[in-house]
Design an enzyme around this catalytic site. Sequence first.
Site, PDB file in Angstrom:
ATOM      1  N   GLY A 267      54.676 -86.065  94.000  1.00 55.51           N
ATOM      2  CA  GLY A 267      54.723 -85.241  92.789  1.00 55.51           C
ATOM      3  C   GLY A 267      54.552 -83.761  93.065  1.00 55.51           C
ATOM      4  O   GLY A 267      55.356 -82.941  92.640  1.00 55.51           O
ATOM      5  N   MET A 269      51.837 -80.709  95.568  1.00 57.56           N
ATOM      6  CA  MET A 269      50.876 -80.531  96.657  1.00 57.56           C
ATOM      7  C   MET A 269      50.045 -79.275  96.447  1.00 57.56           C
ATOM      8  O   MET A 269      50.575 -78.216  96.135  1.00 57.56           O
ATOM      9  CB  MET A 269      51.650 -80.464  97.981  1.00 57.56           C
ATOM     10  CG  MET A 269      50.777 -80.256  99.187  1.00 57.56           C
ATOM     11  SD  MET A 269      49.636 -81.653  99.426  1.00 57.56           S
ATOM     12  CE  MET A 269      48.247 -80.800 100.141  1.00 57.56           C
ATOM     13  N   GLU A 304      47.011 -80.292  90.349  1.00 58.52           N
ATOM     14  CA  GLU A 304      47.083 -79.461  91.559  1.00 58.52           C
ATOM     15  C   GLU A 304      46.174 -78.252  91.427  1.00 58.52           C
ATOM     16  O   GLU A 304      45.523 -77.845  92.388  1.00 58.52           O
ATOM     17  CB  GLU A 304      48.528 -79.027  91.846  1.00 58.52           C
ATOM     18  CG  GLU A 304      49.535 -80.172  91.949  1.00 58.52           C
ATOM     19  CD  GLU A 304      49.112 -81.313  92.841  1.00 58.52           C
ATOM     20  OE1 GLU A 304      48.387 -81.089  93.826  1.00 58.52           O
ATOM     21  OE2 GLU A 304      49.490 -82.470  92.549  1.00 58.52           O
ATOM     22  N   GLU A 326      41.068 -87.053  95.527  1.00 59.18           N
ATOM     23  CA  GLU A 326      42.105 -87.541  94.614  1.00 59.18           C
ATOM     24  C   GLU A 326      41.523 -88.236  93.379  1.00 59.18           C
ATOM     25  O   GLU A 326      41.965 -88.002  92.258  1.00 59.18           O
ATOM     26  CB  GLU A 326      43.099 -88.453  95.343  1.00 59.18           C
ATOM     27  CG  GLU A 326      43.914 -87.743  96.435  1.00 59.18           C
ATOM     28  CD  GLU A 326      44.673 -86.525  95.941  1.00 59.18           C
ATOM     29  OE1 GLU A 326      44.808 -86.329  94.702  1.00 59.18           O
ATOM     30  OE2 GLU A 326      45.143 -85.738  96.793  1.00 59.18           O
TER      31      GLU A 326
END
Length: 898
Positions: A267, A269, A304, A326
């Site tokens: 998706g 970074m 992000e 995460e």
Amino acid sequence: MLLQRDAQGQPIAIRREDYSAPAFWIDTVDLTFDLDPAKTRVLNRMQLRRNPDAPAQPLRLDGDELNLARVLVNGQGASFRMEGDQLVIDGLPDAFELEIFTTCCPIKNTKLMGLFVSEDTFFTQCEAEGFRRITYFLDRPDVMAMYTVTLRANKAAYPVLLSNGNLVEQGELPEGRHFAKWVDPFKKPCYLFALVAGKLVAREQRITARNGKEHLLQVYVRAGDLDKTEHAMNSLVNSVLWDEARFGLPLDLDRFMIVATSDFNMGAMENKGLNIFNTKYVLANQATATDADYSNIESVVGHEYFHNWSGDRVTCRDWFQLSLKEGLTVFRDQEFSQDLCADASARAVKRIEDVRVLRTAQFPEDAGPMAHPVRPDSYIEISNFYTVTIYEKGAEVVRMMQTLVGRKGFEKGITLYFERHDGQAVTCDDFAQAIADANPDSELSRLLPQFKRWYSQAGTPRLAAHGVYDAQNRSYTLSIVQSCLPTPGQATKEPFVIPVNIGLLDASGRELPMQLEGEEHITHGTRTLVLSRAGEQITFVGLDAPPVPSILRGFSAPVILDFEYTDAQLLTLLANDPDPFNRWEAGQRLGLRAALQGIAALATDTTPVLNDAYIDAMRSVLRNPKLDAAFKELVLTLPSETYIAEQLDVVDPQRVHLVRDAMRAQLATALFSDWQQVYEENHDTGAYTPDPTSSGRRALAGMALNFLCLAARSSGDTVWPGKTLQRFKDAGNMTDRFNALNALVSSGHTLAAQALARFHAIFKDEALVIDKWFSLQAGAPDRGGDILPLVKQLMKHPDFSIKNPNRARSVIFSYCSANPGAFHRPDAAGYVFWSERVIELDAINPQVAARLARALDRWSKLAEPYRSAAREAIARVAAKPDLSKDTHEVVTRALAGN
Ligand code: TRP
Ligand code: ZN
């Protein structure tokens, strides 16, 4: 670090318990790039020092597909040797400068890890282990350094040169070249390094933080896409404000950049100050993007951005700790999206959507051959562990901590975590400890070692709850037994700490006051019970009649709850539960129950699957003026085929598909006039805005259209398909247009063909819309085995390219992973197609191949003939020589599973 293949050339597993600190630290990195698609030259000048706390060892630098030209230690040619992919240097002093000169070939980089070219622009992707494809390095997250980066390239071809941090210098060079020099003011692990170079334009916005500091926000895209960046920019502004307001975490950079690329494995970074995004999660305008796209963009931009603290300022000690960043960051983006909602109903809708993802994707993962703890114990290829378990289950673990310490307590815990560990590479234990230490009197503190089993034990716990009413004592006793099935490598499980939010209703649906046995006070509303033993009994007193328990409100723990609700109790909850999650859940339980009965009965019986009570309840929901459209749409959505299949011991995918289809057809005809009314009342949402209220109305209107076209299919009615085509043509936004197209395609109406052709003609230059066009067709309901030939046809379309991950996903994954009724063919042709594509993709992009390989994870649950055929297809892939570590790990685990 060990070599990663054994004597037979088989990949070796990396184990968490083998962690040791690095033998050297890298303090500064000075990189100079001469960017050229065919041959990029990379000069890497580093200051290193021996780690006094580690045993004396040679320096071992990781590399991958690099051409090494020169190695200098303190300016002198040094002797070194290669051991596999590692560059090894012995006899080094305690502190020294190391200079390494290498070249690489970005244009041939189809793996999209390291430095690659996408549409004439250079991008990097270094997480998890891509930096070693740029230069030799200690490619591990606990080695944190200060970076200075100089980019040099042809100015006409690459006018924009970006890297992490602040631009400190730029200028002209001979022969039409130019340079830019960037300094990142924060030390970071190499996986957060990034560069971008190409023809890009930026939307810019300045914002002032609470402390009065100004920041420049930029969203970089290709020139034609600037009109699709407003929503991403708004999402970024909201993210910056939210993290400051909710957690006191400010933006720590003068400049924060987002850049979009159409070739990306995942998706997005979180590279420090230079986030790189898949275009799918940046570009949106009302003509090209759906409400779902808008909402995903908000989440991913938030995600992000939030990594800037949870991941970048405090990072992971090793990749086993991946969920440290995460899980926490998914939790943060989920909270962000909820906090942006105007009301409780919209918040609940977001929660239901998140739980749906968890239960349809993570629960199967936890029950299959790839099951792993939130903090895994071993891996062959870390890329395979960017999973729904690490992300979504990890977020649930963080959410349970918040439930156990309260929202304010959790904010204190987050503050302590960042104070304690700023600038460090730490572990999941460190995180849990900080939250507990900030809340010494909490249940989390009291139960911390046991709570941490959520990190170490894989598998989804199951709660078997049973209620007994005692009329004489006016009490109700709930017995709850927890269990968890074995997972690969973990035969037995110890009890988990499980926060269970609970309320009690009376038979007419009114919430009852609550008093636990032995307690003096009565409480109102939801309570949190904290389970920690294998079996527990909770007695509620002062009850004049048997209550209807509303258990696991808000989905307070990632568990499966078994309770023998009667249909009447579920109907009561569906009509009345003040907790919107459990209200929705009651409807899902009723739908699931009908599906399972239908599946069991199908062989002998042809009576309708849904009973009148269910249909009536759904009608009441649709007609209820107090419920939001978005919530209605969720209630009227039947459990997915994947979710239904998970409840069965042996799965006949065709039977599951048939029964769910029958249920949908029944909802379509039985509620026909309601669907008409719902459509009339909701289809006009005025000037387009992607807010929860109007997007909810579009979702419900779209659902109505779908059912109306489905009903037309059996009745032969042509009015609604005609209206749908008109809607498709007139729609003022992509959501309405796509919903109309979908209604025609999924009902298999003859008008679908012309609508599809028109859609392609209108959007032929919009890659993300063409992805939708492919995906809709590859994911369409199968009629007589027609989808696989169509998929093969689509792969021959001039717009198809297997090298572009979004395009590959739109056709191949939409078929293999998202269309079970079409994929699981009795003739096994779907599996043969799958194995061929896995092998084909593996040679191009192992990460994408390994994702596709997981489409058959649950093969051992399948009924014959599917089971044997699926196993054979996996074995065929596994037998292929020279498979990547990525795909090798997935298919060998799948075969070992059963
Ligand atoms: N850290 C990224 C995120 O979750 C994930 C990611 C992006 C990634 N690209 C990747 C992981 C490539 C592995 C490989 O936001
Ligand atoms: Zn992330």
